[in-house]
Enzyme design. Structure first.
Site, short mmCIF file in Angstrom:
data_model
loop_
_atom_site.label_atom_id
_atom_site.label_comp_id
_atom_site.label_asym_id
_atom_site.label_seq_id
_atom_site.Cartn_x
_atom_site.Cartn_y
_atom_site.Cartn_z
CE LYS A 90 -3.89 2.15 0.20
NZ LYS A 90 -3.43 2.87 -1.02
CE LYS A 114 4.08 7.59 5.43
NZ LYS A 114 3.72 8.51 4.30
CE LYS A 126 4.62 7.25 -2.01
NZ LYS A 126 3.99 7.67 -0.75
CG ASP A 166 3.40 10.87 -2.85
OD1 ASP A 166 3.30 10.52 -1.67
OD2 ASP A 166 4.35 11.58 -3.26
CB THR A 210 -2.12 13.68 4.24
OG1 THR A 210 -2.53 12.54 3.49
CG2 THR A 210 -0.64 13.57 4.57
CG ASN A 241 -4.69 16.78 -0.56
OD1 ASN A 241 -4.22 15.99 0.24
ND2 ASN A 241 -5.98 17.01 -0.67
N1 GLU Z 1 1.16 8.97 -0.61
C1 GLU Z 1 0.61 8.98 0.72
C2 GLU Z 1 1.69 8.69 1.73
O1 GLU Z 1 2.80 9.17 1.57
C3 GLU Z 1 -0.63 8.12 0.85
C4 GLU Z 1 -0.53 6.72 0.37
C5 GLU Z 1 -1.86 5.96 0.35
O2 GLU Z 1 -2.90 6.52 0.66
O3 GLU Z 1 -1.80 4.78 0.01
O4 GLU Z 1 1.50 8.04 2.73
#
Ligand code: GLU
Length: 445
Positions: A90, A114, A126, A166, A210, A241
């Site tokens: 994820k 995280k 990612k 992202d 976020t 965002n």
């Molecule tokens: N890109 C975001 C992060 O850095 C969210 C990733 C997501 O929702 O899967 O955590």
């Protein structure tokens, strides 16, 4: 750094040459892990660290598309499926010209810890591309996304790998990606992507999550010193965002947010940033901050320069990696800084982190402070799995509980390991222990 860990770290660096950001992320985590290995030598025995630093799978692919003038364009696509001990991979997709393997791997590596800290069943991954959406028409962005998904679709799925947004990937891009996935697979598989639109499987609060989460985490840190956001002078970097929603949430908690930035410059608005105008300029018009300054009296716009030149008691770096260096950190500390909450991933350099920690500033690292986005993605997956959609209030309540829980996990882990208030240590050890336990239980895979 512990000598045993340093030897492993040096091998990782030598095996992955030229990936500076990945090296930085690995080094920062390893610096925290000495005490865990003293207590749990079985983790070294089982080579958990060597396994963690080697992604389970890395996919690099060509993304051909045609621009509006009919010219063929070629970009490079990436998906790094880093660790699936806790759940399907994820993590977001980043579309930005700076994207290369080292950036995707640093982000994927951070994402493992995280995601573990959220307490949700999600592994780490990612992806992204060096495609630059800036200045591209909707039709060009759509063709790029369709081509990107034409390769990516075979690697992802609700139980395999669940991408999201992202930098450079928002609901527009997720829409085009989802449409192409559906068309190729002939499946309405809502749980394959998160950050979807509200009418087709998205979750309320995901867009805000976020930024809101970063402020909630920072508020929890402030509470440990008997303080809060009320009356703080806040500077935020970025105006995407994450930044916009961090500004909005800090304001509802009584803070005065006086500055934010984009890649061309920054604005100082001593009356407090007008979030509605900022949204209009950045989200509706996809414009520049300069336009905000033109439309609102009393606002100064500083071209180039650093937003960290503006005094603050709370700093929320919400732009990108390594945007806040040691000099900027020292200047902020001299001018009365009390707390930093990282809304972006690894925005503070290692020097900056040392300055904050040595001077007693509350410092919430991104892998803890900005975990609200991915946590709410996991809530979106829950809603999709049960074909349900929750109210804004309920979802926000869940986000708040998760962020308070992450703060508690980081703080209590730091206490347990004899370094109270060290959220870097707490986040790294707290995330690591969870993933390491699951990896041990699942055998050598
Ligand atoms: N890109 C975001 C992060 O850095 C969210 C990733 C997501 O929702 O899967 O955590």
């Amino acid at each position: 750094m512990d000598a045993r860990l340093e030897a492993i770290r040096n091998t990782v660096l030598a095996r992955n040459p030229g990936e500076a950001e990945f090296h930085q992320a690995v080094t920062e985590v390893f610096e925290s892990l000495g005490p865990v290995h003293d207590r749990h030598p079985e983790l070294l025995e089982a080579a958990i660290l060597e396994r963690l630093c080697e992604p389970e799978r890395q996919i690099i692919f060509r993304v051909p598309w045609t621009d509006d003038s009919g010219r063929v364009q070629i970009n490079r696509g990436f998906r790094v499926e880093f660790n699936s001990a806790l759940g399907p991979y994820k993590g977001g997709l980043r579309f930005h010209p700076s994207v290369y393997l080292g950036i995707v791997k640093f982000l994927g590596f951070e994402q493992i810890f995280k995601n573990a800290l959220t307490g949700m069943p999600i592994g780490g991954g990612k992806g992204g591309s060096d495609f630059d959406p800036r200045g591209r028409s909707d039709a060009e962005v759509m063709r790029f996304c369709q081509s990107f998904m034409t390769e990516l679709y075979r690697h992802i799925g609700e139980y395999t790998d669940v991408p999201a947004g992202d930098i450079g990937v928002g609901s527009r891009e997720i829409g085009y990606l989802f449409g192409q996935y559906k068309r190729i697979t002939n499946r309405y598989e809502s749980g394959v992507l998160t950050g979807k639109g509200m009418s087709w499987g998205g979750s309320l609060v995901r867009p805000e999550a976020t930024g809101y989460g970063t402020v909630i985490f920072t508020q929890e840190m402030l509470k440990t010193r008997g303080s809060s956001f009320d009356g703080q002078r806040v500077v935020v970097s970025g105006s995407g965002n994450v930044a916009i929603n961090a500004i909005a949430k800090a304001q509802t908690l009584g803070a005065s947010v006086v500055a934010c930035s984009d890649s061309s410059g920054y604005i100082v608005d001593e009356a407090g940033i007008d979030v509605a105008l900022l949204r209009e300029v950045k989200e509706v018009e996809r414009g520049r901050l300069k336009d905000y300054a033109v439309r609102r009296p009393g606002v100064s716009y500083v071209e180039a320069g650093s937003v960290w030149d503006v005094d603050a008691t709370v700093a929320l770096p919400c732009a990108t990696q390594n945007e806040l260096d040691g000099d900027a950190a020292a200047r902020l500390v001299r001018n009365g800084l009390v707390a930093v909450g990282e809304g972006a991933n690894m925005p503070s350099t290692r020097d900056a982190v040392s300055v904050f920690q040595d001077s007693g500033v509350l410092f919430g690292p991104g892998k803890a402070a900005n975990a609200g986005g991915v946590a709410t993605s996991a809530l979106e997956m829950q809603q999709n799995a049960s074909r349900d959609s929750w109210s804004f209030e309920h979802t926000e309540q869940r986000l708040t509980e998760i962020m308070v829980g992450i703060h508690h996990r980081c703080a209590s882990t730091a206490d347990e390991y004899g370094d109270p208030g060290n959220y870097v240590l707490g986040a790294n050890i707290g995330g690591f222990v969870k993933v390491a336990d699951a990896m041990l239980a699942q055998g050598l895979i």
